[in-house]
Design a protein around this motif. Sequence first.
Motif, PDB file in Angstrom:
ATOM      1  N   ARG A  73     -13.697 -18.288 -26.074  1.00 52.85           N
ATOM      2  CA  ARG A  73     -12.464 -17.849 -25.417  1.00 52.85           C
ATOM      3  C   ARG A  73     -12.688 -17.643 -23.928  1.00 52.85           C
ATOM      4  O   ARG A  73     -11.843 -18.027 -23.103  1.00 52.85           O
ATOM      5  N   LYS A  78      -9.701 -17.542 -21.340  1.00 53.07           N
ATOM      6  CA  LYS A  78      -8.783 -16.677 -22.080  1.00 53.07           C
ATOM      7  C   LYS A  78      -9.334 -15.256 -22.122  1.00 53.07           C
ATOM      8  O   LYS A  78     -10.534 -15.036 -21.940  1.00 53.07           O
ATOM      9  N   HIS A  79      -8.469 -14.301 -22.372  1.00 50.19           N
ATOM     10  CA  HIS A  79      -8.904 -12.928 -22.597  1.00 50.19           C
ATOM     11  C   HIS A  79      -9.791 -12.917 -23.846  1.00 50.19           C
ATOM     12  O   HIS A  79      -9.549 -13.677 -24.800  1.00 50.19           O
ATOM     13  N   GLN A  81      -9.887 -11.049 -26.329  1.00 46.55           N
ATOM     14  CA  GLN A  81      -9.090 -10.760 -27.516  1.00 46.55           C
ATOM     15  C   GLN A  81      -7.649 -11.239 -27.302  1.00 46.55           C
ATOM     16  O   GLN A  81      -7.103 -11.098 -26.207  1.00 46.55           O
ATOM     17  N   ARG A 105      -5.145  -5.705 -26.042  1.00 47.13           N
ATOM     18  CA  ARG A 105      -3.848  -5.513 -25.392  1.00 47.13           C
ATOM     19  C   ARG A 105      -2.816  -5.358 -26.507  1.00 47.13           C
ATOM     20  O   ARG A 105      -2.735  -6.190 -27.398  1.00 47.13           O
TER      21      ARG A 105
END
Length: 227
Positions: A73, A78-79, A81, A105
């Motif tokens: 990720r 990407k974050h 999570q 988040r």
Amino acid sequence: MEHRPHTTVVLAMSADGKIADFRRSPARFGSKADKAHLEKQIAASDAVLFGAGTLRAYGTTIIISETILLQQRINAKKHPQPVHIVISPSGNLNPDIKFFQQPVRRCLLTTSLGANVWQENPRFEQVLVFETPTGEIDILAALKYLTGLKIHRLAILGGGQLVASFFASNLIDEIWLTICPLILGGSIAPSPVGGIGFLADLAPKLELLEVSRIDQEVFLHYRKIEN
């Protein structure tokens, strides 16, 4: 479909098709292989969605812990999570559960009534209000909004009522079912798809894409097809 995220249901169930026992206890009967499979599906998603009942049962959400998945990720910019979205018309959630301490988040999808409950509480990064004229959550409008936030892949983690509402609105694209080697029984024990059910000639139809076995569990991958 461009107007909404690609949706994938990911659930584990007993051999007789129950996702929890008759007391609706947290379902922890899946193996380490099933947990790894679940993490893999979550890692492939931009957001996960689950009902308030599921959150109340567990008190937590599933986060990605596998180093390889986290790195993939990060490499994709990407974050670590995905966004974790709780759907609750009433907003009736305990602010002291462990979910609110997990490193994710958090968003709440609710009605104006549910939003009032969290108006002074910063635990959710966003409180999304999409309401029909009858005061119910407008799922389709919410999904269109999520697409605008670059949420293109959405994993639905239960429970049965939520999955049923998505099937009823023809908003499911794929489904992963893990069949676990136990019998739970019980006429009131929940199944992967709750609600009032579908008549046989109107039931959602599936195409089997993949079958795999790891030890005593069977992993089934379906695609929803047009009736």
